[in-house]
Design a protein around this motif. Structure first.
Motif, PDB file in Angstrom:
ATOM      1  N   LEU A 187      44.470  31.917  92.187  1.00 14.29           N
ATOM      2  CA  LEU A 187      45.308  33.041  91.774  1.00 14.29           C
ATOM      3  C   LEU A 187      45.144  33.294  90.278  1.00 14.29           C
ATOM      4  CD1 LEU A 187      47.612  35.126  92.106  1.00 14.29           C
ATOM      5  CD2 LEU A 187      49.230  33.228  91.777  1.00 14.29           C
ATOM      6  N   THR A 230      40.804  39.725  96.556  1.00 13.90           N
ATOM      7  CA  THR A 230      41.795  40.795  96.521  1.00 13.90           C
ATOM      8  C   THR A 230      41.929  41.252  95.072  1.00 13.90           C
ATOM      9  OG1 THR A 230      43.635  39.233  96.258  1.00 13.90           O
ATOM     10  CG2 THR A 230      43.018  39.841  98.507  1.00 13.90           C
ATOM     11  N   PHE A 268      42.668  28.721  97.543  1.00 18.47           N
ATOM     12  CA  PHE A 268      43.281  29.942  97.024  1.00 18.47           C
ATOM     13  C   PHE A 268      43.338  29.824  95.500  1.00 18.47           C
ATOM     14  CE2 PHE A 268      46.051  33.476  98.678  1.00 18.47           C
ATOM     15  CZ  PHE A 268      46.273  34.100  97.462  1.00 18.47           C
ATOM     16  N   LEU A 303      50.211  37.642 101.684  1.00 22.01           N
ATOM     17  CA  LEU A 303      48.837  37.155 101.689  1.00 22.01           C
ATOM     18  C   LEU A 303      48.758  35.667 102.018  1.00 22.01           C
ATOM     19  CD1 LEU A 303      45.919  37.985 101.238  1.00 22.01           C
ATOM     20  CD2 LEU A 303      46.228  37.528  98.791  1.00 22.01           C
ATOM     21  N   THR A 304      49.657  34.866 101.471  1.00 24.51           N
ATOM     22  CA  THR A 304      49.622  33.427 101.771  1.00 24.51           C
ATOM     23  C   THR A 304      50.004  33.142 103.218  1.00 24.51           C
ATOM     24  OG1 THR A 304      51.865  33.190 100.866  1.00 24.51           O
ATOM     25  CG2 THR A 304      50.021  32.683  99.396  1.00 24.51           C
ATOM     26  N   MET A 359      52.157  38.461  97.390  1.00 19.31           N
ATOM     27  CA  MET A 359      51.675  37.084  97.474  1.00 19.31           C
ATOM     28  C   MET A 359      52.249  36.387  98.703  1.00 19.31           C
ATOM     29  SD  MET A 359      49.819  34.688  96.318  1.00 19.31           S
ATOM     30  CE  MET A 359      49.259  35.692  94.945  1.00 19.31           C
ATOM     31  N   SER A 371      42.450  35.730  94.294  1.00 20.00           N
ATOM     32  CA  SER A 371      43.376  36.849  94.181  1.00 20.00           C
ATOM     33  C   SER A 371      43.436  37.332  92.738  1.00 20.00           C
ATOM     34  CB  SER A 371      44.777  36.458  94.649  1.00 20.00           C
ATOM     35  OG  SER A 371      45.673  37.543  94.461  1.00 20.00           O
ATOM     36  N   CYS A 372      42.954  38.552  92.536  1.00 20.75           N
ATOM     37  CA  CYS A 372      43.000  39.200  91.226  1.00 20.75           C
ATOM     38  C   CYS A 372      43.985  40.365  91.246  1.00 20.75           C
ATOM     39  CB  CYS A 372      41.611  39.697  90.835  1.00 20.75           C
ATOM     40  SG  CYS A 372      40.306  38.460  90.926  1.00 20.75           S
ATOM     41  N   VAL A 373      44.851  40.397  92.237  1.00 23.00           N
ATOM     42  CA  VAL A 373      45.813  41.484  92.383  1.00 23.00           C
ATOM     43  C   VAL A 373      46.786  41.474  91.207  1.00 23.00           C
ATOM     44  CG1 VAL A 373      47.743  42.338  93.756  1.00 23.00           C
ATOM     45  CG2 VAL A 373      45.656  41.567  94.890  1.00 23.00           C
ATOM     46  N   VAL A 375      48.237  44.351 100.209  1.00 29.59           N
ATOM     47  CA  VAL A 375      49.039  43.120 100.273  1.00 29.59           C
ATOM     48  C   VAL A 375      50.525  43.413 100.414  1.00 29.59           C
ATOM     49  CG1 VAL A 375      47.370  41.731  98.980  1.00 29.59           C
ATOM     50  CG2 VAL A 375      49.175  42.959  97.734  1.00 29.59           C
ATOM     51  N   VAL A 422      40.152  32.200  99.028  1.00 31.69           N
ATOM     52  CA  VAL A 422      40.624  33.490  98.534  1.00 31.69           C
ATOM     53  C   VAL A 422      40.680  33.429  97.015  1.00 31.69           C
ATOM     54  CG1 VAL A 422      42.536  35.153  98.517  1.00 31.69           C
ATOM     55  CG2 VAL A 422      42.016  33.867 100.612  1.00 31.69           C
TER      56      VAL A 422
END
Length: 489
Positions: free
Chosen positions: A364, A55, A362, A165-166, A162, A120-122, A101, A118
């Motif tokens: 992050l 992401t 995951f 998504l989680t 977050m 996550s680079c959001v 998200v 996952v």
């Protein structure tokens, strides 16, 4: 002419089968000689045969993560807000799903289908206020800071995003599986691995094929009982090296059938006509089905005759797999759901299941400084600009911290990376790790992308949060030792 009467036997198809599976020494040697440089290889022992969801994939770190995942043979899925805008950014091997998200209704089970982790680079989009310099380099290099403004709501992106998504990850992520053959996104190596093995090898006239269409493999054909035949199958070439699935419980097939009974056969020896371990499974007409085959339920067979003296299946040394439509059950019994004629079995994937989850599910990408706004033990005037103007940025660091806490409470195996100021410099320096959120400095986006991929394979990275920056010297560190030395949350 009746079905049981003799029909002409196809010698050419028989020879083609032997040639495809390299059972004619002279022609096999010629094939290897001319194709050795161009033929794709398939190594199912690789830890990178997994689906990773990225992401924030259109951002600076996200694009680098996707590129590196593809280079290491991962399957990659990305979540983007605008598919058409994202398509030019990615290789056609990347599966692109439209969603956001901040909108939980767009985060469906399909997003996590077959996903093992996952990344996550959001992040909240930050841009210069109107009239400020368009030269973004001064910010991306971590040297100067333009007058910024946030485009999105940090609360919605960093915290509620977050949370959304989680929640879906907890329900659908499948880190206990290993994706062996993904026919919805087949590589050239997979396309070159499977071929037909029909009763033509025994004098029969049944005929089948396996082909790829609309994100699946289709095993179909016509089974005839003429010439004492009665089976059609598709089989993988011998895997080199043989795959080790000793840490798993069994094989999982995702199929859609025609109501007939099929066999799955797997071999732990490299002989062409040796003992196979078989499992019969029923399908339902035009209905997707997940078939789980415990290794403990596999039956040793030789040409449909059971050979119990061969003992239990050894999952540590798997040479080939096979799918079969046949009138024969075991030891002279007949398949109760068999009828000669046309058949069709669609296969989406073949996976191993039952692995103990001990690596991050995951990862992050957060930020150094998330705990510093409001801390009484630091002088804000000595802090980086993002910390000093956190309130002006909608509390972006505060909401990132809340997003971290959502992940910590999720029950997933996680790793939280807090990079210092991100730069466009080459990622060729030594990384420095600290905990406690007091670190200052810079770190390359390339280095963070490389770090994400390495953490996917490190059990010692689970349940850890750390800051990271670079030292201005060549990279000679031992990453495993550095991560192992950090404390769990």
């Amino acid at each position: 002419m009746g079905e049981k009467e003799r029909q002409s036997w196809d010698l050419g198809r028989f020879l083609n089968t032997l040639n495809y599976f390299e059972l004619i020494p002279f022609f096999s040697d010629l094939q290897k000689l001319f194709n050795s440089d161009n033929r794709p290889s398939l190594n199912l022992n690789s830890n990178t045969m997994s689906m990773i969801l990225v992401t924030g994939a259109t951002g600076g770190v996200g694009k680098r993560v996707v590129r590196r995942l593809l280079e290491q043979n991962y399957y990659v899925r990305v979540l983007v807000r605008d598919i058409e805008a994202a398509k030019p950014l990615f290789d056609d091997k990347v599966e692109i799903i439209q969603g956001d998200v901040t909108r939980p209704e767009t985060l469906t089970s399909r997003l996590l289908d077959n996903v093992s982790a996952v990344i996550s680079c959001v992040g909240t989009k930050v841009q210069p206020v109107e009239g400020d310099t368009p030269n973004r380099d001064k910010y991306s290099q971590g040297i100067k800071f333009y007058m910024p403004q946030v485009v999105d709501s940090p609360q919605e992106v960093e915290y509620l995003g977050m949370k959304n998504l989680t929640e879906v990850a907890k329900k659908y992520i499948r880190s206990d599986t290993k994706l062996l053959f993904d026919f919805s996104h087949p590589t050239e190596a997979i396309k070159d691995t499977w071929g037909a093995v029909d009763d033509v090898v025994m004098g029969g006239v049944s005929e089948s094929s396996i082909r790829l269409e609309q994100n699946k493999a289709v095993f179909s054909g016509n089974v005839s009982i003429a010439n004492n035949g009665g089976f059609a199958s598709v089989r993988s070439k011998n895997l080199n090296p043989p795959v080790d699935l000793s840490n798993y419980e069994g094989i999982e097939l995702r199929v859609q059938g025609d109501g007939k009974r099929y066999k799955f056969i797997i071999r732990c020896e490299g002989r062409w006509d040796g003992v196979g371990y078989s499992y019969s499974f029923d399908t339902f007409y035009n209905t997707p089905t997940t078939v789980r085959i415990p290794f403990s339920d596999l039956i040793p067979v030789f040409r449909a005759k059971t050979v119990p003296e061969m003992g239990k299946f050894d999952p540590s040394c798997i040479y080939s797999m096979q799918l079969m439509q046949t009138k024969f059950e075991y030891d002279g019994e007949l398949n109760p759901k068999f009828s000669p004629g046309l058949f069709r079995l669609e296969i989406n994937s073949i996976k191993a299941y039952g692995h103990k989850i001990n690596t991050p599910q995951f990862i992050l990408i957060s930020s150094a400084g998330v705990t510093r706004p409001g801390r009484s033990d630091i002088n804000l005037e000595d802090q980086p600009p993002a910390v000093k103007i956190n309130d002006q940025l909608g509390g972006i660091l505060t909401w990132k911290l809340k997003g971290e806490e959502v992940l910590r409470q999720s029950g997933l195996n996680y790793t939280i990376i807090r990079p210092c100021a991100l730069t466009e410099k080459p990622g060729d320096k030594t990384l420095v790790f600290e905990q406690g959120d007091n670190m200052r400095g810079q770190v390359s986006r390339d280095a963070i992308a490389d770090l994400c991929l390495q953490l996917l394979q490190l059990p010692t990275a689970c349940q850890k949060t750390f800051e990271v920056s670079e030292e201005d010297k060549p990279n000679q560190q031992q990453l495993k030792e550095a991560i192992a030395s950090l404390n769990q949350d």
